[in-house]
Write a protein that holds these residues in place. Structure first.
Motif, mmCIF file in Angstrom:
data_model
loop_
_atom_site.group_PDB
_atom_site.id
_atom_site.type_symbol
_atom_site.label_atom_id
_atom_site.label_comp_id
_atom_site.label_asym_id
_atom_site.label_seq_id
_atom_site.Cartn_x
_atom_site.Cartn_y
_atom_site.Cartn_z
ATOM 1 N N TYR A 220 -10.086 3.960 -9.445
ATOM 2 C CA TYR A 220 -9.290 3.770 -8.385
ATOM 3 C C TYR A 220 -8.779 5.198 -7.629
ATOM 4 C CZ TYR A 220 -5.215 2.638 -5.462
ATOM 5 O OH TYR A 220 -4.346 2.533 -4.376
ATOM 6 N N GLN A 221 -8.925 5.243 -6.421
ATOM 7 C CA GLN A 221 -8.507 6.359 -5.478
ATOM 8 C C GLN A 221 -7.392 5.988 -4.537
ATOM 9 O OE1 GLN A 221 -9.553 8.803 -7.804
ATOM 10 N NE2 GLN A 221 -9.990 10.082 -6.057
ATOM 11 N N ALA A 222 -6.448 6.385 -4.791
ATOM 12 C CA ALA A 222 -5.408 6.305 -3.754
ATOM 13 C C ALA A 222 -5.893 7.058 -2.618
ATOM 14 C CB ALA A 222 -3.950 6.374 -4.390
ATOM 15 N N GLN B 45 -3.973 12.279 -9.210
ATOM 16 C CA GLN B 45 -4.564 12.666 -7.883
ATOM 17 C C GLN B 45 -3.806 13.791 -7.597
ATOM 18 O OE1 GLN B 45 -5.148 8.504 -6.227
ATOM 19 N NE2 GLN B 45 -6.867 10.119 -4.928
ATOM 20 N N LEU C 259 0.075 12.627 -7.785
ATOM 21 C CA LEU C 259 0.240 11.395 -7.618
ATOM 22 C C LEU C 259 -0.364 10.532 -8.961
ATOM 23 C CD1 LEU C 259 0.865 8.968 -5.762
ATOM 24 C CD2 LEU C 259 -1.368 8.884 -5.178
ATOM 25 N N THR C 260 0.351 9.694 -9.689
ATOM 26 C CA THR C 260 -0.130 9.034 -10.893
ATOM 27 C C THR C 260 -0.539 7.606 -10.598
ATOM 28 O OG1 THR C 260 1.173 10.404 -12.152
ATOM 29 C CG2 THR C 260 0.366 8.627 -13.180
ATOM 30 N N THR C 261 -1.466 7.294 -10.808
ATOM 31 C CA THR C 261 -1.944 5.835 -10.583
ATOM 32 C C THR C 261 -2.119 5.183 -11.814
ATOM 33 O OG1 THR C 261 -4.209 6.184 -10.363
ATOM 34 C CG2 THR C 261 -2.904 6.272 -8.381
ATOM 35 N N THR D 269 -3.968 1.645 -13.199
ATOM 36 C CA THR D 269 -4.519 0.321 -13.156
ATOM 37 C C THR D 269 -4.893 -0.376 -14.265
ATOM 38 O OG1 THR D 269 -6.664 1.551 -13.393
ATOM 39 C CG2 THR D 269 -5.633 1.691 -11.199
ATOM 40 N N GLY E 197 7.648 5.379 -6.093
ATOM 41 C CA GLY E 197 6.634 4.806 -6.256
ATOM 42 C C GLY E 197 6.400 3.659 -5.642
ATOM 43 N N ASP F 261 -5.441 -3.453 -4.411
ATOM 44 C CA ASP F 261 -6.979 -2.886 -4.269
ATOM 45 C C ASP F 261 -7.728 -4.132 -4.432
ATOM 46 O OD1 ASP F 261 -8.463 -0.557 -4.164
ATOM 47 O OD2 ASP F 261 -9.428 -1.545 -5.775
ATOM 48 N N VAL G 216 -2.000 -1.776 -8.153
ATOM 49 C CA VAL G 216 -1.904 -0.623 -8.921
ATOM 50 C C VAL G 216 -0.474 0.012 -8.828
ATOM 51 C CG1 VAL G 216 -2.977 1.610 -8.782
ATOM 52 C CG2 VAL G 216 -4.484 -0.362 -8.168
ATOM 53 N N GLN H 114 1.573 2.913 -8.291
ATOM 54 C CA GLN H 114 1.523 4.394 -7.893
ATOM 55 C C GLN H 114 2.841 5.136 -8.011
ATOM 56 O OE1 GLN H 114 0.148 4.819 -3.836
ATOM 57 N NE2 GLN H 114 -1.976 3.958 -4.488
#
Lengths: 281, 109
Positions: A269-271, B32, B40-42, B44, B67, B72, B78, B80
């Motif tokens: 997953y890419q935000a 990311q 940014l931490t995700t 999933t 957050g 998705d 997800v 964030q």
């Protein structure tokens, strides 16, 4: 029974050594050597009988033991002949024989003690093991020193390209050392770092985003853990093969020959970040 | 000679313990990069039976960050979080929610 047979082998070896000693003392006087060997044989015989009595009271077993003994005697004679040949052959072996003899003298004492205690081990396991590794290191060192000759992976060289890009200089070298397709490694790097990038004219990798050498190193380590190291024997000498029939990737180990399937690289997953996010609403 | 040392070695055919026959639903924790040194931490793959809203609320308070929950099409909901919270999130998932560490995968540098 098996234990007794096992017990006989070491005695044989011990005998061999005694023979060697006698030879070293004087090849001119072989008579004394044989006498000593006979004496020791008698000792052995007595020991065997003792064993027999203590362990087995049945007569059938006793007969077997005698048979073993005679066999051992024949073996002894054979060994003696061989020994002479070897000594005459080469200086090296003679030296080794001397060493053996020196070791044998020590072991005689301990061996006799063992005889009294009726234990079957005459040559310490450790010394045998040491000798084995000595020979192995001489003959084929790559088998003996497996841990020492590990693959050396060069640390990633990282340079900054402007403010927002990172240049990974030695991807090609690292991919070559790992025996992997550079494309595969790069794909993994992009998926893990969650970015994209390109390859420049000198085949260096340009990654979008700021990354330090230690960051890339940890990612590389994970790549090796997942796609290079053989799970069975921990060897790094592996190959990544793609099965066209089921579209799966397999690690084929060149050291132990095992195959293991590995999952394909997923970006995940890419935000959405920044202006894109607002546009999407 | 009753115990022969050579025979007590590692058995290559023994079960290694990691049976990967059933597909495990990994929880992926990714990072990311945003502008500057912001990240940014995700998270999933958190199972459906957990209330993500409540988890997020606790996480935000614990880590002192903002957050939100993004939906998705592929991976579902997800979480964030702002900043690099990967290790903290993993510890939270293991300690508070009792998830298995081997089912959590941390990505990124």
């Amino acid at each position: 029974m098996s234990t007794e047979e096992l017990g006989f082998d070491p005695t044989l070896k011990k005998k061999k050594k005694k023979k060697v000693v006698s030879k070293e003392n004087g090849t001119a006087s072989p008579g004394s050597g044989t006498i000593s060997s006979k004496e020791s044989l008698d000792d052995l015989f007595a020991g065997a009988k003792k064993k027999k009595k203590t362990k087995y009271s049945k007569e059938t077993n006793g007969n077997d033991a005698v048979d073993d003994l005679t066999e051992g005697f024949e073996g002894l004679k054979l060994k003696k002949k061989r020994k002479k040949k070897i000594v005459s052959k080469a200086d090296e072996s003679a030296d080794f024989e001397k060493e053996l003899a020196a070791a044998g003298v020590q072991e005689e004492d301990s061996g006799e003690i063992y005889d009294e205690k009726q234990k079957e081990t005459f040559i310490p396991y450790i010394s045998l093991l040491d000798r084995f590794y000595e020979v192995l290191r001489e003959k084929n060192p790559e088998m003996a020193g497996g841990q020492h000759q590990k693959l050396r992976i060069p640390p990633p060289e990282v340079a900054r390209d402007g403010n927002k890009k990172t240049v990974f200089v030695n991807v090609q070298v690292i991919a070559h050392v790992l025996q992997r397709n550079p494309e595969h490694l790069i794909q993994y790097l992009f998926a893990e770092l969650g970015t994209s990038g390109s390859i420049d004219g000198e085949k260096r990798l340009i990654i979008k985003g700021r990354f330090q050498a230690k960051n890339l190193e940890s990612v590389l380590r994970r790549y090796i853990q997942e796609y290079v190291i053989c799970q069975t024997c921990k060897s790094m000498n592996t190959e990544l093969k793609r099965e066209s029939t089921n579209r799966l990737h397999f690690i084929v180990c060149k050291a132990c020959g095992s195959t293991k399937s590995v999952s394909s690289i997923k970006t995940g997953y890419q935000a959405q970040i920044g202006a894109n996010r607002r546009k999407r609403g | 000679m009753s115990n022969i040392q050579n025979l007590k070695s590692f058995d290559p055919f023994a079960d290694s313990g990691d049976v990967e026959t059933e597909p495990t639903n990994y929880i992926h924790i990714r990072i990311q990069q945003r502008n500057g040194r912001k990240t940014l931490t995700t998270v999933t793959g958190v199972p459906e039976e957990y209330d993500l809203k409540k988890i997020l609320k606790v996480l935000k308070k614990d880590f002192a960050c903002n957050g939100n929950i993004a939906k998705d099409a592929e991976v579902g909901s997800v979480i964030q979080l702002q900043g690099d919270q990967r290790l903290k999130v993993m510890q939270f998932l293991v300690k508070q929610l009792g998830m298995l560490k081997k089912n959590i995968k941390i990505h990124g540098f």
